[in-house]
Design a protein around this motif. Structure first.
Motif, mmCIF file in Angstrom:
data_model
loop_
_atom_site.group_PDB
_atom_site.id
_atom_site.type_symbol
_atom_site.label_atom_id
_atom_site.label_comp_id
_atom_site.label_asym_id
_atom_site.label_seq_id
_atom_site.Cartn_x
_atom_site.Cartn_y
_atom_site.Cartn_z
ATOM 1 N N MET A 15 0.846 -1.189 0.000
ATOM 2 C CA MET A 15 0.000 0.000 0.000
ATOM 3 C C MET A 15 0.881 1.238 0.000
ATOM 4 O O MET A 15 1.926 1.275 0.667
ATOM 5 N N LEU A 16 0.455 2.259 -0.750
ATOM 6 C CA LEU A 16 1.140 3.535 -0.780
ATOM 7 C C LEU A 16 0.155 4.601 -0.316
ATOM 8 O O LEU A 16 -0.926 4.752 -0.897
ATOM 9 N N ILE A 17 0.515 5.315 0.745
ATOM 10 C CA ILE A 17 -0.340 6.355 1.308
ATOM 11 C C ILE A 17 0.321 7.703 1.040
ATOM 12 O O ILE A 17 1.448 7.946 1.474
ATOM 13 N N LEU A 18 -0.382 8.579 0.312
ATOM 14 C CA LEU A 18 0.199 9.845 -0.124
ATOM 15 C C LEU A 18 -0.666 11.021 0.305
ATOM 16 O O LEU A 18 -1.879 10.896 0.478
ATOM 17 N N ALA A 19 -0.006 12.181 0.427
ATOM 18 C CA ALA A 19 -0.721 13.411 0.750
ATOM 19 C C ALA A 19 -1.279 14.078 -0.504
ATOM 20 O O ALA A 19 -1.999 15.065 -0.402
ATOM 21 N N ASN A 51 -3.766 5.025 -1.278
ATOM 22 C CA ASN A 51 -4.690 5.853 -0.517
ATOM 23 C C ASN A 51 -4.212 7.298 -0.563
ATOM 24 O O ASN A 51 -3.029 7.572 -0.281
ATOM 25 N N LEU A 52 -5.093 8.221 -0.921
ATOM 26 C CA LEU A 52 -4.765 9.641 -0.957
ATOM 27 C C LEU A 52 -5.428 10.326 0.229
ATOM 28 O O LEU A 52 -6.628 10.186 0.449
ATOM 29 N N LEU A 53 -4.635 11.064 0.987
ATOM 30 C CA LEU A 53 -5.152 11.791 2.150
ATOM 31 C C LEU A 53 -4.755 13.257 2.029
ATOM 32 O O LEU A 53 -3.772 13.704 2.639
ATOM 33 N N PRO A 54 -5.478 14.016 1.225
ATOM 34 C CA PRO A 54 -5.161 15.441 1.081
ATOM 35 C C PRO A 54 -5.483 16.195 2.361
ATOM 36 O O PRO A 54 -5.977 15.619 3.336
ATOM 37 N N GLN A 55 -5.223 17.477 2.355
ATOM 38 C CA GLN A 55 -5.466 18.336 3.510
ATOM 39 C C GLN A 55 -4.608 17.948 4.700
ATOM 40 O O GLN A 55 -5.034 18.054 5.858
ATOM 41 N N CYS A 56 -3.419 17.467 4.411
ATOM 42 C CA CYS A 56 -2.471 17.201 5.488
ATOM 43 C C CYS A 56 -1.074 17.459 4.956
ATOM 44 O O CYS A 56 -0.871 17.657 3.765
ATOM 45 N N GLY A 57 -0.113 17.471 5.851
ATOM 46 C CA GLY A 57 1.260 17.714 5.456
ATOM 47 C C GLY A 57 2.010 16.430 5.180
ATOM 48 O O GLY A 57 1.421 15.366 4.968
ATOM 49 N N HIS A 58 3.331 16.536 5.203
ATOM 50 C CA HIS A 58 4.181 15.383 4.913
ATOM 51 C C HIS A 58 4.025 14.291 5.973
ATOM 52 O O HIS A 58 4.066 13.106 5.652
#
Length: 412
Positions: free
Chosen positions: A338-342, A363-370
């Motif tokens: 799994m690759l989880i990215l901002a 999985n994309l989790l925008p609205q967050c930092g590094h």
């Protein structure tokens, strides 16, 4: 008239006066944010200093006692405390064991050469810690790494250093964007404060700068990134003096102690840890009455200043080794991935093709930092819901073979 009658009938209090003060007065009424450091035992149940066969001492924090193991590897400059909130979240969802390691040169780990941060050396360290913790009977292990730790997780997996590896999750690190960012990394590091007057000030800077957007996570995580500018005692060890807890030492042989082959390196400023067990999150300690389980500035040594535990600018020669060829190595890992990215813009060509071919889940989790896992620990653990399938399979058996679990670990 009606209001007056209501007041007489029910005894309602008079309406408070409408505030007419200045913006400065209104600001004074606002609740001040608490930037005091939080102790590890609010999140982890125990900590150990794991002594490997090479005599190196690795600080390990754990939560949970049985089930599959989530082995957490932090990013460059961070520490195992970076995984505090997410360990609490995931163990509330499934029966598992979270193990977070201070990697070489970071946190409270002490090795014979803290300056060797090569991918080969650090991935070997991970294998050594697993061997020391579980000996010849390791449980199913899921590697989870952030940034540099994600790269080390991939190197560990591709070298086959964990025989019971059942999956790998990499958080916000991609070869292409990582290599592109290296040219500006030294400039970024020079832009950070070199000295902080107090731990509170360091935590406040981390939140205000956006390095860690979650205040609660910053209050526990930043402790592991700091050391005394004078004594070089780590922030975590200094916090122990006020909190009154102790440290376990785990060695591969029962007769090993803090002397002889397993002695800490001579340049370490930290005293030899005791063998008595550490308090769990449910134990009482001298600072339990402090508000919000945090330690105020007066509770920690504030007579000196703090600096970064590790000087990342001196590790530049290892940067390319962490990231070069990372995408192909990641895609070549036989375990579910799994690759989880901002953000989607971080994908490079190889991973874009691999994702289209279904070689891994993203999985994309925008609205967050590094620091994705720190900023949104409750969102990040959505990925861990699929561990329930693995939990059921390991209820009635010991070590689960990767071939029998891989197809069931949905999402990895």
């Amino acid at each position: 008239m009606e209001k007056q009658m209501m007041k007489q009938r029910f005894g309602l209090p008079p309406m408070p006066p409408i505030a007419t003060g200045s913006a400065g007065k209104r600001k004074h009424l606002m609740r001040k944010k608490d930037y005091s450091p939080l102790h590890w035992d609010k999140y982890f149940e125990r900590k150990h200093d794991v002594i490997t066969t090479a005599g190196n001492s690795f600080r390990v924090y754990e939560r949970g006692h049985d089930g599959p193991v989530l082995l957490f590897l932090h990013g460059g400059g961070f520490s195992a405390l970076s995984w505090a909130l997410i360990s609490t979240e995931v163990t509330s969802l499934v029966r598992c064991r979270c193990v977070a390691i201070d990697l070489r040169g970071h946190g409270d780990t002490v090795t014979s050469d803290d300056t060797d941060l090569s991918a080969e050396r650090m991935s070997s360290d991970v294998g050594d810690v697993v061997l020391s913790l579980f000996e010849d009977n390791p449980p199913p292990i899921l590697l989870v790494g952030h940034s540099m730790g994600g790269a080390i997780a991939v190197h560990t997996a591709i070298r086959g250093l964990i025989p019971t590896l059942i999956g790998i999750a990499v958080i916000d690190v991609v070869e292409g964007t990582a290599l592109d960012a290296l040219s500006s990394m030294q400039s970024f590091l020079r832009g950070r404060p070199k000295i902080f007057d107090t731990m509170d000030k360091a935590i406040e800077w981390a939140v205000r700068s956006g390095q860690i957007q979650n205040l609660e996570s910053a209050r526990v995580s930043m402790v592991g990134q700091l050391k005394s500018a004078e004594s070089e005692e780590t922030g975590a060890e200094e916090l122990e003096h006020s909190h009154g807890s102790s440290t376990d030492v785990i060695t591969e042989e029962a007769e090993d102690d803090c002397e002889g082959d397993n002695q800490r390196s001579a340049d370490s400023k930290r005293p030899c840890p005791s063998i008595s067990p550490s308090p769990s999150s449910g134990s009482t300690c001298s600072s339990s009455s402090l508000e919000s389980s945090g330690l105020s500035s007066s509770a920690v040594h504030q007579g000196h200043k703090y600096t970064w535990r590790i000087d990342l600018s001196r590790t530049e020669k290892f940067w390319k080794g962490w990231f070069e060829g990372l995408s192909q190595k990641f895609l070549s890992c036989p375990a579910p991935k799994m690759l989880i990215l901002a953000g989607p813009d971080r994908l490079d060509k190889d991973l874009t093709i691999g994702q289209m071919q279904g070689k891994f889940q993203m999985n994309l989790l925008p609205q967050c930092g590094h620091a994705v896992h720190e900023d949104l620990p409750d969102k990040d653990v959505v990925s861990w819901h699929d561990l329930r399938a693995l939990e059921k399979q390991t209820d009635n058996c010991g070590t689960q073979r990767r071939s029998s679990t891989g197809s069931q670990l949905v999402g990895y």
